[in-house]
Design a protein around this motif. Sequence first.
Motif, mmCIF file in Angstrom:
data_model
loop_
_atom_site.group_PDB
_atom_site.id
_atom_site.type_symbol
_atom_site.label_atom_id
_atom_site.label_comp_id
_atom_site.label_asym_id
_atom_site.label_seq_id
_atom_site.Cartn_x
_atom_site.Cartn_y
_atom_site.Cartn_z
ATOM 1 N N SER A 117 -58.559 19.343 31.851
ATOM 2 C CA SER A 117 -58.238 20.500 32.680
ATOM 3 C C SER A 117 -58.390 20.164 34.166
ATOM 4 C CB SER A 117 -59.156 21.669 32.324
ATOM 5 O OG SER A 117 -60.520 21.307 32.544
ATOM 6 N N GLY A 163 -53.024 24.235 34.793
ATOM 7 C CA GLY A 163 -53.958 24.127 33.686
ATOM 8 C C GLY A 163 -53.986 25.290 32.726
ATOM 9 N N THR A 181 -54.412 27.923 27.296
ATOM 10 C CA THR A 181 -55.609 27.084 27.259
ATOM 11 C C THR A 181 -56.905 27.892 27.297
ATOM 12 O OG1 THR A 181 -55.518 26.812 29.676
ATOM 13 C CG2 THR A 181 -54.442 25.114 28.329
#
Length: 416
Positions: A117, A163, A181
Amino acid sequence: MPRRLRRIISVTRVTRAARVLAAGGLTAAAVAAAPIAATPASADSGLRDVLVVGNAQAGTVSVIDGHTFANLGSINVIPDLNQRMFEIDINPVWLAGYQTVKAVEGGDRFVDDATISPDGRTLYVSRGNLDDVAAFDLATHAELWHTRLAGFHADHAALSPDGTRYVVSATTAQVAQVVDTADGAIIGSFPTGTYPHQNDFSADGAYIYNSSIGITSLPKSMEWAKGSFQLTKVDAHTLQVVQTWTLPHGIRPNEIAPDGHTFYADLSYLNGFVKYDLSTSKILNTVQMPYASGGATMKPDDYPKNSAHHGLALSGDGSKICDVGTIDDYTAIVATSNLTTAGTVTYPSGALPYWGQTSADGQYCFVSLSNRGEVSVVSFATATEVARVPVGAFPQRERVSQIASSVVGSLDPAAG
């Protein structure tokens, strides 16, 4: 303009250790023993340039310092393997799919792709034969979530520049799926060619590029039945297909040059690569690289999953391309201006070089040597190997990332 995912082209201070490595071409043992200096990408951010290496058979991910090339340690990314296998074993459909994919792959491949990340604290992994995506806290190694994909195999993946999204090819389902995510939820998908493979975001995050390889289990004589060999450009926000291009063979590792329209690609069965113009949809050059003794005697149907050459990486300034000769056991550095070879690094027979990745400073090409459990570091400037780094069993995909300096000490000391 489109460029390779997350390439960081910046001027970085070369550490003393990096100078020693570049000058001396150190061995794996020397690299492993080298002192690990704190070399964060930014003293203010606390982030450190690293290469993330997925060890497919070991089920681990190795972390290599992006400048000293020292192996900083590893993390086990299949801590839940027994539970996942139990879930597969009791589901007849999942079990049949798992066994089929395992046979095609030649064994278990627990890591296909991995990256970190933007804050350097979370690792995302597509877990090949387990057909899922998982996230791990790099400080504690705790699994944060895992999500099963459609079909039976989780392939190449790409993390959005911010990210928030992880795009993974669900190979046998012929779609790419988009994962949030934050919690692992699947929030969308888009159609691809047959057997989607590589994914990349444009540098600005506006587009996703997906390439397909076709059904690799079929022989070359049945290439007509392998499906579509397609590069797909997708709007990253709407997941609508913007444009597609069809190539004559399966599209293997590929790169989009800084100009946004020059496309380099390894193709199935080709002992070399092509230069393709996305604006005109035409192959400009087919670069046939020389066969080494081992590759020259192989039949195309014996190439690993149809791949003769499997690995491409552009230097930071775009002047050189690193072409990985999988069946030839070499890496060639080729000038993009005239497509002539500047130099070649030769590996021991059967090393199986299988991927290429450019360093954060654009000066080196990292090449995974799958059968040797090593990563070769090749200089774009000199076309020589400057280091060889031990990792885990059967390294394949590599990604340039940044890791939080504060979590480096939490890595397992094992190389992989």
